[in-house]
Scaffold this active site. Structure first.
Site, PDB file in Angstrom:
ATOM      1  N   LYS A  25      40.187  58.513 -50.176  1.00 29.99           N
ATOM      2  CA  LYS A  25      39.058  57.618 -49.918  1.00 29.99           C
ATOM      3  C   LYS A  25      37.828  58.096 -50.685  1.00 29.99           C
ATOM      4  CE  LYS A  25      41.630  55.405 -47.038  1.00 29.99           C
ATOM      5  NZ  LYS A  25      42.261  54.153 -47.490  1.00 29.99           N
ATOM      6  N   ASP A  26      36.931  57.164 -50.914  1.00 30.92           N
ATOM      7  CA  ASP A  26      35.709  57.442 -51.672  1.00 30.92           C
ATOM      8  C   ASP A  26      34.905  58.554 -50.997  1.00 30.92           C
ATOM      9  OD1 ASP A  26      33.804  56.119 -53.879  1.00 30.92           O
ATOM     10  OD2 ASP A  26      32.591  56.690 -52.149  1.00 30.92           O
TER      11      ASP A  26
END
Length: 348
Positions: A32-33
């Protein structure tokens, strides 16, 4: 796992350290970012919930949900849910809404969005992960170490850029280690090793967690997949109509891809396209690996040309000197559906 300001691998390393387990005990189903507020499922082998409840770290939370009988993997994930805020739109609300409707119609007609791997797969600040992976696949460990340690990015920390440039100019691992900020844990682990054993690049990579070594190779697989898909689109080959030689996978009742697949041939392509139109099958492209061969037909020609340009073969993904990073490969759908897309104006 809920996080903000952490990349996934750093978060996993911190969770493992605080819980007193090896990082390999923690399984994820995607990255995930690092900058967004994200929540994702993880699994931790043989971990009592009460121990997880005591976990506490700024920007990072672990919430125990339940026990499960198998390790987490991407095939268990139904999809991703996003809440996105777009600010400072220069056009009027009416024009914005009209464009949104056009986009929604286009997505419906296409059957989803092209299933490219996102930029975080290759590195958001310093996109070199796939470059390292390509050199590992070619078993050029010295070259891979040079890219990972010394290739700078204009977007990273200024001290890191200076340290990498110094290493490029001098090859002095010890000096680079002295000036590289401590936040670069993985690079520092390799530099520390190379300061003592300057030519053992394979050993230096083994200072990194096994999941990161695998991730380099997977990033290169992702890069090749993106090139395969991009070139198919450039050539105007449909993503919802199979051509002879395409791989197609069956979808389950929820529309998720299964492990059942076949190749479109002259004698079955009409039936396959009926199943694609009814949502029972979808086109897939290969994640090249030592067990996964390219497509044939038009798509196969695209893949063959790209692999020749890259000077790589499927068998190269069986890494003789680093078997733990070998990649068998598989199939990935060319399109991914967009469900429940809803847009509403916010406060002025």
């Amino acid at each position: 796992m809920i996080k903000k300001g952490w990349d996934t691998f750093s978060a996993i390393r911190q969770v493992a350290a605080q819980l007193g387990v090896q990082p390999e005990r923690i399984r994820i189903a995607g990255i995930k970012d690092a900058h967004a507020l994200t929540a994702q499922h993880i699994s931790i082998g043989s971990m009592p919930p009460q121990k997880v409840l005591g976990f506490k770290l700024e920007g990072l939370r672990i919430i125990p949900v339940r026990f499960m009988s198998e390790k987490l993997s991407s095939r268990l994930i139904y999809g991703n849910e996003f809440n996105i805020v777009v600010r400072d739109i220069e056009c009027s609300l009416e024009i914005a809404q009209s464009r949104i409707q056009e986009t929604k119609s286009e997505l419906n007609n296409l059957g989803g969005v092209p299933n490219f791997f996102g930029h975080q797969r290759f590195g958001t600040v310093r996109p070199v992960t796939h470059e390292v992976g390509r050199l590992l696949v070619k078993q050029d460990f010295e070259g891979a170490a040079a890219v990972f340690l010394s290739k700078p990015s204009p977007h990273e920390h200024p001290k890191a850029r200076r340290a990498r440039r110094r290493l490029q100019e001098t090859g002095d691992y010890e000096r680079c280690l002295a000036i590289l900020p401590r936040m670069f844990v993985y690079e520092r682990a390799m530099l520390r090793y190379l300061s003592k054993r300057s030519s053992d690049y394979l050993g230096a990579f083994r200072r990194l967690p096994q999941h990161l070594r695998r991730f380099f190779v997977q990033a290169y697989q992702s890069y090749l997949f993106n090139k395969f898909l991009s070139e198919r689109m450039k050539q105007g080959i449909p993503l919802r109509k199979a051509q002879t030689g395409d791989y197609v996978v069956e979808l389950d009742e929820k529309g998720l891809p299964t492990e059942r697949f076949e190749r479109a041939e002259a004698n079955n392509v009409l039936e396959i396209n009926k199943k694609i139109a009814s949502g029972r099958m979808t086109i897939a492209l290969p994640l090249i690996g030592f067990k996964q061969r390219p497509s044939s037909g038009l798509q196969g020609e695209i893949e063959k040309a790209i692999l020749e340009q890259e000077e790589v073969n499927p068998s190269d993904f069986q890494l003789e000197k680093m078997p733990e990073a070998s990649a068998a490969g598989g199939l990935r759908t060319a399109l991914t559906p967009v469900l429940n897309l809803d847009v509403e104006p916010g406060d002025p």
